[in-house]
Scaffold this active site. Structure first.
Site, PDB file in Angstrom:
ATOM      1  N   ASN A  81       0.847  -1.200   0.000  1.00  0.00           N
ATOM      2  CA  ASN A  81       0.000   0.000   0.000  1.00  0.00           C
ATOM      3  C   ASN A  81       0.886   1.255   0.000  1.00  0.00           C
ATOM      4  O   ASN A  81       0.787   2.110   0.892  1.00  0.00           O
ATOM      5  CB  ASN A  81      -0.931  -0.015   1.216  1.00  0.00           C
ATOM      6  N   HIS A 129      -8.558   3.502   8.257  1.00  0.00           N
ATOM      7  CA  HIS A 129      -9.016   2.204   7.775  1.00  0.00           C
ATOM      8  C   HIS A 129     -10.450   1.900   8.195  1.00  0.00           C
ATOM      9  O   HIS A 129     -11.192   1.254   7.442  1.00  0.00           O
ATOM     10  CB  HIS A 129      -8.101   1.089   8.292  1.00  0.00           C
TER      11      HIS A 129
END
Length: 504
Positions: free
Chosen positions: A346, A377
């Site tokens: 990521n 998140h």
């Protein structure tokens, strides 16, 4: 089953028959179909709306309208959240003073994302791992907050206060509404990102992305050596599509055979030797990662097909198309440190966290960065257990690297032994850390850690206590102070010499 997920799908049901045939939720089928459609549109966009053939205005309009269409097809009326979030943040940019605009924009954008995530998790579908509208909002949050800080850097700070990367990313004028919406909601990144800098996106739209420029991860000499012709992304797109096909095949073959949830099954825990539990957890996480490889590599291929993602040239003169790449698969699977794994996983999110939080937080930047990552998140308890464990793992890995690694650098054979040991340790540590991220619920996550007797938590604590290591900022400060002291000593020596010469 596929038919059971229709109720929770707010997007189009046009592909429901295909969903039932392949036995996948219709929202996931919609996502893949829209990404494949975006890939075709990217090829058309590059060939027929090339900057040499049309104006930036047309490219902005087309990219934005296609993005809105894909969002509506996948998420239905929930896609209005993308516009509301973007509109609120743009209002803050326009009406709040530049001095504090970036702070208020950060609060409003992240706050709206948090409200949507909490609503989705605890009101609608707790534990659902299907495609949801907060996924694109996470990428939009990255883009908006990055844009706000870059505008603040460009319009309020003198250049001497900026780092080299901040100078390159700094924005010298306020974007128009069309440019802003195109950056946030273009069809190439509306569904799966990745995030990118505003200046890079504008260079792509205006056709200047192939000119030599500062690049944070590129070699300046190599980038300036080959720039006569516009490079083609064809080979990289084909290679990435092949990677997508392999990743999807591996994931569909193994995901049901090696579920992570099996690692907390009472019978499995009681009847399986501990070393086999470790191996199973590693294999289960290994089988889970191709899902992310597929999604992020396909998103990268879409951007490349449109002509976005050029990042200079390699030493052999071949073009690099990894400016917006989100992962490096081989570096992930063969990572020999916790940091190496995170640096290649990521990637664009890691850059966002670094630029927005780590480089700007005045105290304890590592803990603040992990906390922001957890909040971004979502609000499953497992996320926070993962990131709290990640802090301990990072501190322990840093201590080991600073205190033990130098003893293995005496020869190539010792270094290879060290690499093998640290590779095995990294894979186990990552699997142990990420398990709650997959299990989601706090009860199941703690049950997993209890089955492992919290062994890695205890080990990390002992390592940090036994092998203390100074923070990187403190080391950098001490090095800077040392350079200043040596410079002062050098200057004083020169002055003494000059005085002696004058006396003579």
């Amino acid at each position: 089953m596929a038919t059971q997920t229709t109720v929770s799908c707010t997007g189009s049901t046009l592909l429901q028959p295909i969903s039932e045939i392949i036995n996948l939720p219709v929202d996931q089928v919609n996502f893949v179909a829209c990404q494949l459609f975006a890939l075709l549109m990217a090829l058309w966009f590059r060939l027929y709306l090339h900057p040499s053939k049309t104006s930036p205005f047309i490219r902005h309009v087309v990219a934005t309208l296609l993005g809105f269409y894909l969002a509506l097809f996948c998420f239905g009326w929930y896609s209005l959240h993308f516009l509301v979030q973007s509109g609120l943040s743009y209002s803050v940019m326009i009406f709040v003073g530049l001095e504090h605009m970036h702070k208020y924009c950060f609060i409003v954008t992240l706050g709206y994302l948090i409200v949507c995530q909490i609503t989705r998790v605890y009101v609608f579908d707790y534990g659902m791992y299907s495609a949801d509208f907060t996924g694109p909002m996470m990428v939009i949050t990255q883009k908006i907050t990055s844009l706000a800080f870059e505008i603040h850097d460009g319009l309020t700070k003198p250049e001497k206060q900026l780092t080299p990367s901040q100078k390159y990313l700094a924005i010298r004028r306020m974007p128009s509404l069309l440019e802003y919406l195109s950056y946030n909601c273009n069809f190439m990144g509306i569904l799966a990102g990745p995030a990118c800098s505003y200046n890079d996106y504008m260079a792509f739209i205006e056709g200047t992305c192939y000119q030599p420029r500062h690049q944070e991860n590129a070699n300046g000499k190599e980038n300036g050596k080959y720039k006569q012709t516009e490079p083609s992304p064809k080979n990289d797109v084909i290679s990435k599509l092949c990677t997508c096909a392999i990743s999807l095949g591996i994931y569909l073959s193994l995901c049901n055979l090696l579920p992570v949830e099996h690692s907390i099954d009472d019978e499995f825990v009681s009847s399986t030797p501990f070393y086999l539990q470790i191996i199973y957890l590693y294999l289960a996480m290994l089988a889970l990662r191709p899902k992310y490889y597929f999604v992020w590599t396909l998103a990268d291929a879409i951007n490349n097909a449109a002509g976005f993602g050029f990042n200079g040239y390699n030493k052999d003169g071949s073009p690099r198309w990894d400016l917006v790449s989100n992962l490096r698969i081989l570096d992930i699977e063969f990572a020999t440190s916790f940091k190496m794994f995170l640096d290649n996983w990521n990637i664009q999110t890691a850059l966002w966290l670094k630029r927005v939080c780590y480089e700007r937080c005045p105290f304890n930047p590592m803990a603040a960065t992990f906390l922001l990552s957890a909040m971004w998140h979502g609000y499953y308890p497992g996320y926070y257990l993962t990131f709290l464990t990640g802090i301990a793992m990072t501190m322990a890995a840093r201590a080991v690297r600073h205190n033990i690694r130098p003893h293995f650098m005496v020869s190539d054979s010792y270094k290879r032994i060290y690499d093998v040991i640290t590779w095995a340790w990294t894979q186990v540590a990552i699997s142990y850390t990420v398990a709650p991220f997959v299990l989601l619920a706090v009860g199941r996550s703690l049950k997993f850690y209890r089955s492992w007797y919290y062994c890695l938590h205890i080990l990390c604590l002992l390592v940090v206590l036994a092998l203390p290591v100074r923070s990187r900022r403190r080391q950098a400060k001490e090095q800077q102070d040392g350079l200043q002291d040596s410079q002062i000593d050098h200057n004083s020596t020169d002055n003494n010499c000059n005085q002696k010469e004058k006396a003579t």
